[in-house]
Design a protein around this motif. Structure first.
Motif, PDB file in Angstrom:
ATOM      1  N   MET A   1       0.850  -1.203   0.000  1.00  0.00           N
ATOM      2  CA  MET A   1       0.000   0.000   0.000  1.00  0.00           C
ATOM      3  C   MET A   1       0.880   1.246   0.000  1.00  0.00           C
ATOM      4  N   ASP A   2       0.610   2.163  -0.921  1.00  0.00           N
ATOM      5  CA  ASP A   2       1.341   3.426  -0.936  1.00  0.00           C
ATOM      6  C   ASP A   2       0.681   4.418   0.027  1.00  0.00           C
ATOM      7  N   VAL A   3       1.499   5.099   0.793  1.00  0.00           N
ATOM      8  CA  VAL A   3       0.996   6.092   1.721  1.00  0.00           C
ATOM      9  C   VAL A   3       1.761   7.386   1.497  1.00  0.00           C
ATOM     10  N   THR A   4       1.022   8.474   1.319  1.00  0.00           N
ATOM     11  CA  THR A   4       1.661   9.778   1.137  1.00  0.00           C
ATOM     12  C   THR A   4       1.638  10.539   2.463  1.00  0.00           C
ATOM     13  N   LEU A   5       2.813  10.832   2.961  1.00  0.00           N
ATOM     14  CA  LEU A   5       2.941  11.632   4.178  1.00  0.00           C
ATOM     15  C   LEU A   5       3.647  12.928   3.807  1.00  0.00           C
ATOM     16  N   THR A   6       3.094  14.036   4.230  1.00  0.00           N
ATOM     17  CA  THR A   6       3.797  15.303   4.046  1.00  0.00           C
ATOM     18  C   THR A   6       4.515  15.611   5.352  1.00  0.00           C
ATOM     19  N   VAL A   7       5.837  15.495   5.309  1.00  0.00           N
ATOM     20  CA  VAL A   7       6.611  15.641   6.541  1.00  0.00           C
ATOM     21  C   VAL A   7       7.451  16.908   6.457  1.00  0.00           C
ATOM     22  N   ASN A   8       7.235  17.794   7.387  1.00  0.00           N
ATOM     23  CA  ASN A   8       7.938  19.085   7.426  1.00  0.00           C
ATOM     24  C   ASN A   8       7.827  19.799   6.080  1.00  0.00           C
ATOM     25  N   GLY A   9       6.648  19.674   5.484  1.00  0.00           N
ATOM     26  CA  GLY A   9       6.354  20.395   4.258  1.00  0.00           C
ATOM     27  C   GLY A   9       6.695  19.655   2.972  1.00  0.00           C
ATOM     28  N   THR A  10       7.390  18.523   3.092  1.00  0.00           N
ATOM     29  CA  THR A  10       7.775  17.783   1.891  1.00  0.00           C
ATOM     30  C   THR A  10       6.950  16.512   1.755  1.00  0.00           C
ATOM     31  N   PRO A  11       6.256  16.323   0.608  1.00  0.00           N
ATOM     32  CA  PRO A  11       5.490  15.081   0.432  1.00  0.00           C
ATOM     33  C   PRO A  11       6.426  13.894   0.169  1.00  0.00           C
ATOM     34  N   HIS A  12       6.109  12.767   0.800  1.00  0.00           N
ATOM     35  CA  HIS A  12       6.857  11.527   0.581  1.00  0.00           C
ATOM     36  C   HIS A  12       5.855  10.420   0.298  1.00  0.00           C
TER      37      HIS A  12
END
Lengths: 172, 322
Positions: A1-12
């Motif tokens: 499963m792909d999960v998009t996390l925006t961490v400290n302003g940067t999407p991963h």
């Protein structure tokens, strides 16, 4: 499963094959953001505190897959060695740590706590459940989810009080 | 942690009637899964199904199952008209946990003790029929009321104690439709099935919690524990008392961490209603609450602790509403 996390302003985009991965482990092991610490791994110590969509939570007690699309702030997003946040400077000035292991969690927790105070959230020491005033009792109660085995609590309270006081002056 | 399949629900219907374990905040479930006390094969994540609003319901309030504990405790209407609920929530857990924990999930946290957590110890709640390590073992935190020979664990939450005293109703939906369960009846006594904490049936899901019209009066949640913050109660007392012409008019009493469920005390409420307050009456009310109470050894102190805490709470309640 792909999960998009925006961490400290940067999407991963993270490929999470096994849903057992905690948000904490995803941050530390997949994104190499090792500022967030693993203490008890059971939500008791607060070392893993991060801010998700504006709220401080224990990143050890939540799964990475539960945070699709969420905005996450870690200690790396608060300040850098060359550009420390006011709370980080105050912790140094007031000697708010010894070993430093709990400190990222303390800083993240205090950062969110000052915002909760600004929004007028009550705590169990807010006598009438009205608008809480900043006091050492309020700071201690609101920081009770962060343990410090070096027991730097008095200096942590001093550091937070100083930053909270300046914020209040700035707002006035 | 044992491996499991994970799915996200888009609507409540996706989670109702499945055999998957529902996860909301996850603050209790994931803790127990890490220890392999809980080993669900499938999780269904309900964090995105809505049910996250607080709305007026006549004179009362309807609280969605996904409303976070922090939001509920800080809600202006709750602070104003049901302060007992705000106070109980704020007495529990830590700010980080309250930011994540939900109204429905808080109700579904396990009734538990340290033998339940220890997978090497016998526990009828974790492994039915394996025995109880706490009976005759270390039992300082355990039940003094309503326990059985199978289990003496206590329900550790605070929010549900307030909901019991406030006559709240839990609205649930299962494959067979919707039904309502009084908050006081939502949790079970252990009997010979301590593996069952609540009356929620397989396939059912909590949709909301409804508060009836405000009771007014003085509302006190007193939590006695080993440290001032972020600890379970040894004994907690939730009290609502209204006064009329020097007499107690409406009285609601519920107790936390003394039984397998929040312990409502209707006999004591009746004894106090319509009477002028006095220390002697408070002492008799405490005896009514404690009818059938039995210590297990290490927790014997909870009996006088409940008596004294109730007396102190009632004295404060009547003083400030006169």
């Amino acid at each position: 499963m792909d999960v998009t996390l925006t961490v400290n302003g940067t999407p991963h985009v993270l490929e999470i094959d096994d849903p057992r991965v905690s948000l904490l482990d995803a941050l530390r092991q997949r994104l190499d953001l090792t500022g967030t610490k693993k203490g008890c791994d059971h939500g008791q110590c607060g070392a893993c505190t991060v801010i998700v969509n504006g709220r401080r939570i224990n990143s050890c007690l939540t799964l990475a897959v539960m945070h699709e699309g969420d905005e996450i702030t870690t200690i790396e997003g608060i300040g850098t060695p060359g550009d420390l946040a006011p709370l980080q400077q105050a912790f140094i000035r007031h000697d708010g740590f010894q070993c430093g292991y709990c400190t990222p969690g303390q800083i993240m927790s205090a950062t969110a706590m000052l915002e909760e105070l600004r929004q007028g959230w009550p705590s169990q020491v807010t006598g009438d459940l009205g608008s809480p005033a900043l006091s050492d009792d309020e700071i201690r109660e609101r920081m009770s989810g962060n343990l410090c085995r070096c027991s730097c609590y008095p200096n942590i309270v001093d550091a937070i009080r100083e930053v909270a006081g300046k914020a209040a002056e700035g707002a006035a | 942690m044992k491996a499991f399949d994970y799915a996200r629900a888009a609507t409540p219907a996706d989670a109702i009637g499945t055999d998957a374990r529902i996860i909301a905040g996850g603050t209790n479930l994931l803790d127990l899964m890490k220890l392999q006390v809980e080993t669900p094969a499938r999780l269904i994540d309900i964090n995105h199904v809505g049910l996250d609003g607080v709305e007026r319901d006549g004179e009362g309030l309807r609280i969605g199952a996904l409303v976070r504990n922090s939001d509920l405790a800080a809600h202006p209407a709750v602070r104003q008209d049901w302060p007992l609920l705000s106070r109980a929530i704020l007495a529990g857990a830590s700010p980080q946990l309250r930011n994540r924990a939900t109204t429905g999930g808080n109700l579904m946290q396990r009734t538990r003790c340290y033998y339940f957590y220890d997978v090497d110890a016998p526990c009828n709640k974790r492994v039915p029929g394996s025995g109880c390590g706490a009976i005759g073992g270390v039992n300082r935190i355990h039940a003094i009321l309503g326990a059985s020979d199978h289990c003496i664990a206590t329900y550790p939450g605070d929010m549900a104690v307030a909901l019991s005293a406030l006559d709240a109703v839990v609205e649930v939906e299962g494959p067979g439709g919707r039904r309502e369960i009084a908050a006081t009846d939502f949790h079970r006594l252990p009997g010979d099935r301590p593996d069952l904490d609540t009356e929620l049936q397989p396939g059912e899901m909590i949709l909301s919690v409804r508060l009836p019209a405000p009771l007014g009066g003085r509302q006190i949640y007193r939590k006695v524990r080993d440290r001032r913050s972020y600890a379970f109660a040894l004994v907690s007392v939730a009290a609502v008392v209204t006064m009329r012409a020097g007499r107690m008019d409406r009285v609601r009493l519920a107790f936390g961490n003394v039984a397998h469920k929040p312990w409502r005390a209707p006999a004591a409420e009746r004894m106090l209603t319509g009477q002028a307050p006095s220390p002697e009456l408070f002492a008799r009310a405490a005896e009514a609450v404690l009818e059938g109470a039995r210590g297990q050894g290490h927790n014997d102190f909870k009996i006088p602790l409940l008596r004294r805490t109730l007396a102190a709470v009632l004295a404060e309640a009547v003083q400030e509403t006169e």
